[in-house]
Design a protein around this motif. Structure first.
Motif, PDB file in Angstrom:
ATOM      1  N   ASN A  22       0.818  -1.218   0.000  1.00 57.82           N
ATOM      2  CA  ASN A  22       0.000   0.000   0.000  1.00 57.82           C
ATOM      3  C   ASN A  22       0.852   1.269   0.000  1.00 57.82           C
ATOM      4  OD1 ASN A  22       0.896  -0.218   2.700  1.00 57.82           O
ATOM      5  ND2 ASN A  22      -0.942   0.777   3.495  1.00 57.82           N
ATOM      6  N   LYS A  23       2.182   1.115   0.004  1.00 54.00           N
ATOM      7  CA  LYS A  23       3.090   2.259  -0.057  1.00 54.00           C
ATOM      8  C   LYS A  23       4.091   2.032  -1.181  1.00 54.00           C
ATOM      9  CE  LYS A  23       2.870   3.127   4.845  1.00 54.00           C
ATOM     10  NZ  LYS A  23       3.199   4.204   5.688  1.00 54.00           N
ATOM     11  N   THR A  24       4.492   3.115  -1.807  1.00 53.30           N
ATOM     12  CA  THR A  24       5.530   3.022  -2.829  1.00 53.30           C
ATOM     13  C   THR A  24       6.856   3.572  -2.329  1.00 53.30           C
ATOM     14  OG1 THR A  24       4.868   5.150  -3.765  1.00 53.30           O
ATOM     15  CG2 THR A  24       3.898   3.162  -4.747  1.00 53.30           C
ATOM     16  N   GLU A  25       6.834   4.175  -1.134  1.00 54.42           N
ATOM     17  CA  GLU A  25       8.075   4.644  -0.542  1.00 54.42           C
ATOM     18  C   GLU A  25       7.959   4.638   0.971  1.00 54.42           C
ATOM     19  OE1 GLU A  25       7.487   9.482  -0.874  1.00 54.42           O
ATOM     20  OE2 GLU A  25       8.768   8.484  -2.323  1.00 54.42           O
ATOM     21  N   ILE A  26       9.110   4.456   1.596  1.00 52.32           N
ATOM     22  CA  ILE A  26       9.221   4.554   3.051  1.00 52.32           C
ATOM     23  C   ILE A  26      10.243   5.640   3.321  1.00 52.32           C
ATOM     24  CG2 ILE A  26       9.951   3.377   5.165  1.00 52.32           C
ATOM     25  CD1 ILE A  26       9.083   0.734   3.875  1.00 52.32           C
TER      26      ILE A  26
END
Length: 193
Positions: free
Chosen positions: A80-84
């Motif tokens: 659900n995320k494309t970056e941290i």
């Protein structure tokens, strides 16, 4: 006279409840102004205490979540995320991976692995060779900065990332090593101020 004033007040309150505008204060008998003023005073001061408490709680909550995140994945083979984004002030960063799908890990398992961008393909290839019994992670792979275990439906896993393993000038990614998932399950890891 008191009954008459009570009826007028009740009608005014009923009409104001039906209206979208705030109610005008009801007319009160001349002998009651002190009582109504004292009754309104606590109501006016009551909201300020919870508002201050909520602001303090929000600030504490923001500080608590500065060095952690939750990443979700499901049967659609997507995080659900494309970056941290990891703050440079965090000495350790906690990532919790949650499997939101319904399939077991043998069919649709997910993990979250962090490595330099240049090492991702090699780590995934060696992980596939290591097999499911090793959670698709090659034992002792020094290219891996951190990884969770492989999880399935309704499971979660947490990993603590030592941020001193990141160095300036390198690009980092998080990805899934389950065979066939790398193409869709990958994102960037960024160090931010």
């Amino acid at each position: 006279m008191k009954i008459y004033l009570a009826l007028i007040s009740a009608v005014a309150l009923t009409l104001s409840a039906c209206s979208q505008e705030p109610a005008a204060p009801a007319a009160s008998a001349p002998s009651e102004p002190a009582a109504s003023a004292s009754a309104e005073a606590p109501a006016a001061s009551a909201p300020t205490a919870p508002a201050a408490s909520e602001a303090a709680h929000a600030a504490a909550s923001s500080a608590d979540t500065a060095c952690q995140t939750v990443v979700e994945a499901g049967d659609d083979m997507k995080y659900n995320k494309t970056e941290i984004n990891i703050s440079k002030s965090c000495k350790e960063y906690t990532i919790t991976l949650k499997h939101m799908g319904t399939m077991p890990k043998t069919a649709m398992g997910h993990d979250l692995v962090i490595a330099k961008s240049e090492d991702v393909d090699g780590v995934a290839k060696d992980g596939a060779a290591a097999g499911a019994e090793n959670d698709f992670i090659k034992a002792g792979d020094e290219r891996i900065i951190a990884h969770t275990k492989l999880i399935g439906s309704s499971e979660e896993a947490t990993v603590k990332v030592d941020t001193s393993k990141f160095s300036a000038g390198n690009k980092y990614e998080f990805f899934c090593t389950f065979p066939g998932h790398l193409a869709m399950m990958r994102g960037s890891v960024n160090l931010i101020d």
